[in-house]
Design an enzyme around this catalytic site. Structure first.
Site, PDB file in Angstrom:
ATOM      1  N   CYS A  40     -31.207 -50.280   6.021  1.00 47.40           N
ATOM      2  CA  CYS A  40     -29.966 -50.249   6.792  1.00 47.40           C
ATOM      3  C   CYS A  40     -28.806 -49.807   5.927  1.00 47.40           C
ATOM      4  O   CYS A  40     -28.870 -49.814   4.706  1.00 47.40           O
ATOM      5  CB  CYS A  40     -29.678 -51.603   7.399  1.00 47.40           C
ATOM      6  N   LYS A  94     -35.101 -44.386   1.176  1.00 45.73           N
ATOM      7  CA  LYS A  94     -34.729 -44.180  -0.227  1.00 45.73           C
ATOM      8  C   LYS A  94     -34.720 -45.500  -0.991  1.00 45.73           C
ATOM      9  O   LYS A  94     -35.236 -45.586  -2.090  1.00 45.73           O
ATOM     10  CB  LYS A  94     -33.349 -43.512  -0.287  1.00 45.73           C
TER      11      LYS A  94
END
Ligand code: AGP
Length: 501
Positions: free
Chosen positions: A2, A496
């Site tokens: 998030c 990532k």
């Protein structure tokens, strides 16, 4: 996973929020939302006297005719509001100073200022730091993808990493490093994914240069198994993001077990893993946006090589002559990397063939075995080709059964002590009709033949050879993915920063 970005300012913040969200996309989420509050009408709370932080009140009469130049001046100082984000990259170009919150902190933002309370509700002051990321760092420039940009940035970020390196010294790892390094008798490395591969590479350096017994563990395994802690072990956590949940938890687990000597090698200032460890080394890769890690890996390798050399020197195993030679090699590395990047056209030709396959094997030996693992990881994560890496000596213990004319076998073949052994392994592949793609050094004497494709690296680079040999594998994965038309920078189902278990 998030990402959060927020702002309170006198200007229209919607473009800031949308651009911030766009920049956070690389973290890997599939939905987003924006909420904006506006209060434009004249109200008592907007009327003067205008208060700032309860300390300054401004009263003016009539119209402020120079309001445009005043606004310009104030905007150029950048103090037009306060912003929050879960990643500094979201705000590059909009904010110049930033504060990292600690676990449990509660922050309140207004246009005039911020206040922070710790987990017990007590007001606290946290350090204000200069924002290093710039808009340029998050722009694509002339490149098609961030991954491509980041591969080509490697000479400059490595030059930046070694610029101030005039000797190997414990101070490079923090004020207390000398005392810690004096006590340790072994190293335990904890990391995930690509960072785990840099740890595997470092094991060879730490054992051969510093003579320190080293073990490398996948963080998500270490945190859940019974281990026998040695209080004289240096626990080394490696992470690009510094936020990987498994690596952070593994580091905390090691500390709970009684490990006092901890060192973090991370690429993000102020990150959780850096804050958790006693000693730090901040790699200087700059913002890495492509999900597939490239420049963070090679700058980690530089940091780990410097660590191995520093420990060797501290332990009396590195004389001045050898130290000077190693420093010379580090300083020449950017030029050597440019030589490797110039091989891109040959690699693109190989990528065209590889893109038509669904499986690939990667082989390496010794310190280049982790490089083969990294090459396979790069290929699978962005091109979705199933790729496996093996220490070449393992071929005959199983994977040889997979080798047919349909199996491309990518091989890392530097001219090191294991080259002749590796050549025998290549013969085993050729005998079964496997298609070999070999990255050899200029003087390896491996010649192209039917079924045997060879790209020669410009020079053999001794101990630092893994840093050069991983680059063509990054390029091969990148161009193969481009040929298959995948979303190179945001591969499916990957993020990532993996901040959840
Ligand atoms: C790298 O290409 C991967 N995307 C992934 O393996 C990554 O290296 C891993 O998630 C660890 O991340 P970290 O270095 O930020 O801890």
């Amino acid at each position: 996973m998030c990402g959060i970005v927020g702002a309170i300012a006198q200007r229209n913040v919607t473009p800031v929020l949308l651009e911030g969200l766009r920049r956070l996309e690389y973290r890997g989420y599939d939905s987003c939302g924006v909420a904006v509050l506006q209060d434009g009408e004249p109200l008592t709370r907007n009327a003067h006297p205008i208060f700032s932080s309860g300390e300054i009140a401004l009263v003016h009469n009539g119209i402020i005719e120079n309001h445009e130049s005043l606004r310009e001046t104030l905007s150029a100082l950048g103090r037009d509001g306060n912003y929050l984000a879960s990643d500094t990259m979201a705000l590059a170009g909009n904010a110049e100073h930033f504060i990292y919150l600690e676990e449990g902190d509660l922050v309140s933002l207004s246009r005039e200022g911020i206040s922070i309370a710790d987990r017990d509700g007590n007001p606290v002051a946290r350090e204000i730091r200069e924002l290093e990321a710039t808009k340029a760092a998050v722009g694509l420039g002339p490149y098609r993808h961030y991954m491509q940009k980041e591969i080509f940035e490697q000479p400059s970020v490595i030059a930046d990493s070694t610029e101030h390196l005039v000797r190997f010294a414990p101070a490079l790892f923090g004020a207390h490093a000398n005392a810690v390094f004096a006590e340790i008798d072994s190293v335990l490395i904890l990391a995930c994914g690509t960072s785990y591969h840099s740890g595997m590479t470092a094991k060879y350096w730490l054992e051969s240069i510093s003579r320190l017994p080293t073990s490398v563990e996948i963080a998500s395994e270490y945190r859940y198994r019974d281990s026998v802690p040695n209080p004289r072990t240096l626990v080394l956590a490696i992470s690009q993001s510094g936020e990987t949940a498994d690596t952070l938890a593994a580091l905390k687990h090691a500390q709970v077990l009684g490990h006092r000597h901890t060192l973090a090698v991370c690429n993000v200032a102020g990150s959780a893993i850096l804050r958790q460890a006693a000693l730090h080394f901040l790699t200087r890769a700059g913002a890495e946006i492509g999900v597939a890690s490239t420049k963070a890996f090679t700058t980690q390798l530089v940091a780990l090589f410097v660590l191995a050399a520093t420990l060797a020197k501290r332990r009396g195993m590195l004389d001045a002559h050898r130290e000077a030679a190693m420093l010379g090699q580090l300083h020449h590395l950017p030029a050597a990397l440019n030589g490797v990047l110039a091989l891109a056209p040959q690699i693109i030709a190989w990528a065209g063939s590889l893109a038509r396959k669904e499986n690939a094997l990667f082989l390496g030996r010794g310190i280049h075995y982790p490089i083969a693992l990294e090459g396979a990881l790069k290929l699978k994560e962005i091109s979705y080709i199933h790729a496996e890496a093996y220490a070449a000596g393992e071929l005959k213990h199983g994977p040889l059964a997979l080798v047919t004319e349909q199996m491309p076998v990518v091989t890392v073949a530097p001219n090191d002590a294991l080259l002749e052994k590796l050549k025998s392994n290549l013969q085993e592949v050729r005998a079964r009709g496997g298609e070999l793609y070999v990255f050899s050094d200029a003087d390896s004497k491996i010649r192209s033949a039917p079924g045997l494709h060879v790209i020669r690296m410009p020079e053999h680079y001794g101990l630092l050879s893994p840093i050069l040999h991983v680059v063509p594998l990054q390029l091969l994965a990148y161009h193969t993915a481009c040929a298959r038309g995948t979303d190179v920078d945001k591969p499916r189902d990957l993020a990532k920063s993996v901040t959840v278990e």
